[in-house]
Scaffold this motif. Structure first.
Motif, PDB file in Angstrom:
ATOM      1  N   ASP A   9      -0.470  -2.508  -2.565  1.00  0.00           N
ATOM      2  CA  ASP A   9       0.878  -2.052  -2.215  1.00  0.00           C
ATOM      3  C   ASP A   9       1.840  -2.842  -3.089  1.00  0.00           C
ATOM      4  O   ASP A   9       1.737  -4.064  -3.184  1.00  0.00           O
ATOM      5  CB  ASP A   9       1.164  -2.303  -0.730  1.00  0.00           C
ATOM      6  N   ASP A  10       2.777  -2.158  -3.767  1.00  0.00           N
ATOM      7  CA  ASP A  10       3.663  -2.884  -4.677  1.00  0.00           C
ATOM      8  C   ASP A  10       4.695  -3.747  -3.949  1.00  0.00           C
ATOM      9  O   ASP A  10       5.422  -4.509  -4.581  1.00  0.00           O
ATOM     10  CB  ASP A  10       4.343  -1.939  -5.677  1.00  0.00           C
ATOM     11  N   ASP A  11       4.747  -3.632  -2.635  1.00  0.00           N
ATOM     12  CA  ASP A  11       5.541  -4.542  -1.808  1.00  0.00           C
ATOM     13  C   ASP A  11       4.588  -5.648  -1.333  1.00  0.00           C
ATOM     14  O   ASP A  11       3.734  -5.419  -0.476  1.00  0.00           O
ATOM     15  CB  ASP A  11       6.138  -3.781  -0.623  1.00  0.00           C
ATOM     16  N   ARG A  12       4.738  -6.841  -1.901  1.00  0.00           N
ATOM     17  CA  ARG A  12       3.792  -7.920  -1.615  1.00  0.00           C
ATOM     18  C   ARG A  12       3.729  -8.240  -0.119  1.00  0.00           C
ATOM     19  O   ARG A  12       2.654  -8.482   0.426  1.00  0.00           O
ATOM     20  CB  ARG A  12       4.177  -9.176  -2.397  1.00  0.00           C
ATOM     21  N   THR A  13       4.894  -8.231   0.536  1.00  0.00           N
ATOM     22  CA  THR A  13       4.925  -8.529   1.971  1.00  0.00           C
ATOM     23  C   THR A  13       4.154  -7.492   2.759  1.00  0.00           C
ATOM     24  O   THR A  13       3.382  -7.812   3.665  1.00  0.00           O
ATOM     25  CB  THR A  13       6.381  -8.584   2.476  1.00  0.00           C
ATOM     26  N   GLN A  14       4.363  -6.209   2.391  1.00  0.00           N
ATOM     27  CA  GLN A  14       3.660  -5.124   3.068  1.00  0.00           C
ATOM     28  C   GLN A  14       2.153  -5.230   2.842  1.00  0.00           C
ATOM     29  O   GLN A  14       1.356  -5.010   3.765  1.00  0.00           O
ATOM     30  CB  GLN A  14       4.169  -3.772   2.553  1.00  0.00           C
ATOM     31  N   THR A  43      -0.805  -5.930  -5.915  1.00  0.00           N
ATOM     32  CA  THR A  43       0.497  -5.247  -5.916  1.00  0.00           C
ATOM     33  C   THR A  43       0.614  -4.261  -7.074  1.00  0.00           C
ATOM     34  O   THR A  43       1.665  -3.659  -7.272  1.00  0.00           O
ATOM     35  CB  THR A  43       1.636  -6.274  -6.007  1.00  0.00           C
ATOM     36  N   ASP A  66      -1.137   2.202  -1.271  1.00  0.00           N
ATOM     37  CA  ASP A  66       0.220   2.700  -1.050  1.00  0.00           C
ATOM     38  C   ASP A  66       0.353   4.024  -1.788  1.00  0.00           C
ATOM     39  O   ASP A  66       0.197   4.085  -3.012  1.00  0.00           O
ATOM     40  CB  ASP A  66       1.229   1.673  -1.581  1.00  0.00           C
ATOM     41  N   ASP A  70       4.223   2.185  -7.236  1.00  0.00           N
ATOM     42  CA  ASP A  70       4.871   2.227  -8.551  1.00  0.00           C
ATOM     43  C   ASP A  70       5.451   3.612  -8.824  1.00  0.00           C
ATOM     44  O   ASP A  70       5.298   4.171  -9.908  1.00  0.00           O
ATOM     45  CB  ASP A  70       3.850   1.863  -9.638  1.00  0.00           C
ATOM     46  N   THR A  98       1.360   5.056   4.066  1.00  0.00           N
ATOM     47  CA  THR A  98       2.761   5.415   3.917  1.00  0.00           C
ATOM     48  C   THR A  98       3.417   5.427   5.288  1.00  0.00           C
ATOM     49  O   THR A  98       2.746   5.633   6.308  1.00  0.00           O
ATOM     50  CB  THR A  98       2.937   6.790   3.246  1.00  0.00           C
TER      51      THR A  98
END
Length: 222
Positions: A9-14, A43, A66, A70, A98
């Motif tokens: 997932d490109d959102d590291r926290t997610q 990510t 994800d 990107d 998602t």
């Protein structure tokens, strides 16, 4: 049974949150003799593909991707990555992530369409995707486990076997033990010589046992 989990997932926290949830779930699964291990939290797509390249012997891979990965790039994000993962690890399971239900349905339908109408193969470290409509045929070569693919734009060679491709890509017609053809690009069939001529003027012989079915399918495709 051991399972290897990949999270991208490109959102590291997610990505970390998803990994945490998977770790919590693994406690329950351990009681059923199922042993999932989070091998990678990434990510970007390149990290996942690099990992699979260096761990090509792994089985029971499950990738959590994800679906909007990107999404500002020229790629199709999670869909492209899923295609490449399946090329590197055919039996890998893909789970898209998602928060938008309608988007998920639309993207999954798009993924299924792309998967059905695209042939993917690997040459060295490159993964090549070819639109099925551009493929003329795939045939064996004189080298074991080496196949030739001929398209409207040229040809190439890659490692594989006819039987596996036949099982995974039902759009092909098996003309003989050594060839799979795309009926869309057959120009003529010579029934006396049992010869198939393609739009690029290449010719292939077909088996006597496949003659009746081939003729019927070819006529119906016209």
């Amino acid at each position: 049974m051991d399972y290897h989990l990949l999270v991208c997932d490109d959102d590291r926290t997610q990505a970390k949150n998803i990994a945490t949830l998977l770790k919590m779930s693994s406690i329950i699964l351990e009681e059923q003799d199922i042993h999932p291990t989070i091998d990678l939290i990434a990510t970007d797509a390149e990290s996942v593909l690099d990992y699979l390249e260096f761990n090509s012997d792994l089985n029971n891979i499950i990738a959590f991707l994800d679906i909007q990965l990107d999404e500002n790039s020229n790629s199709k994000g999670g869909l492209d990555l899923a295609q490449k993962i399946k090329t590197l690890s055919e039996k890998a399971q893909i789970i898209f992530i998602t928060t938008h239900e309608e988007l998920a349905i639309r993207k999954l339908n798009e993924f299924n369409y792309i998967k059905k109408n695209t042939f993917s193969y690997k040459v060295g470290t490159r993964i090549i995707n070819v639109n099925f409509s551009n493929i003329l045929y795939i045939s064996t070569t004189k080298f074991p486990h080496k196949l030739k693919i001929v398209t409207s734009n040229g040809q190439g060679e890659f490692s594989g076997d006819i039987k596996t491709i036949e099982q995974n890509y039902p759009l092909f017609f098996k003309a003989s033990q050594s060839s799979l053809i795309n009926l869309q690009n057959v120009e003529t069939i010579n029934t006396k010589k049992r010869l198939i001529k393609f739009s690029n003027n290449d010719c292939l012989n077909y088996s006597r046992s496949r003659a009746k079915e081939l003729n019927n399918l070819y006529k119906s495709s016209q």
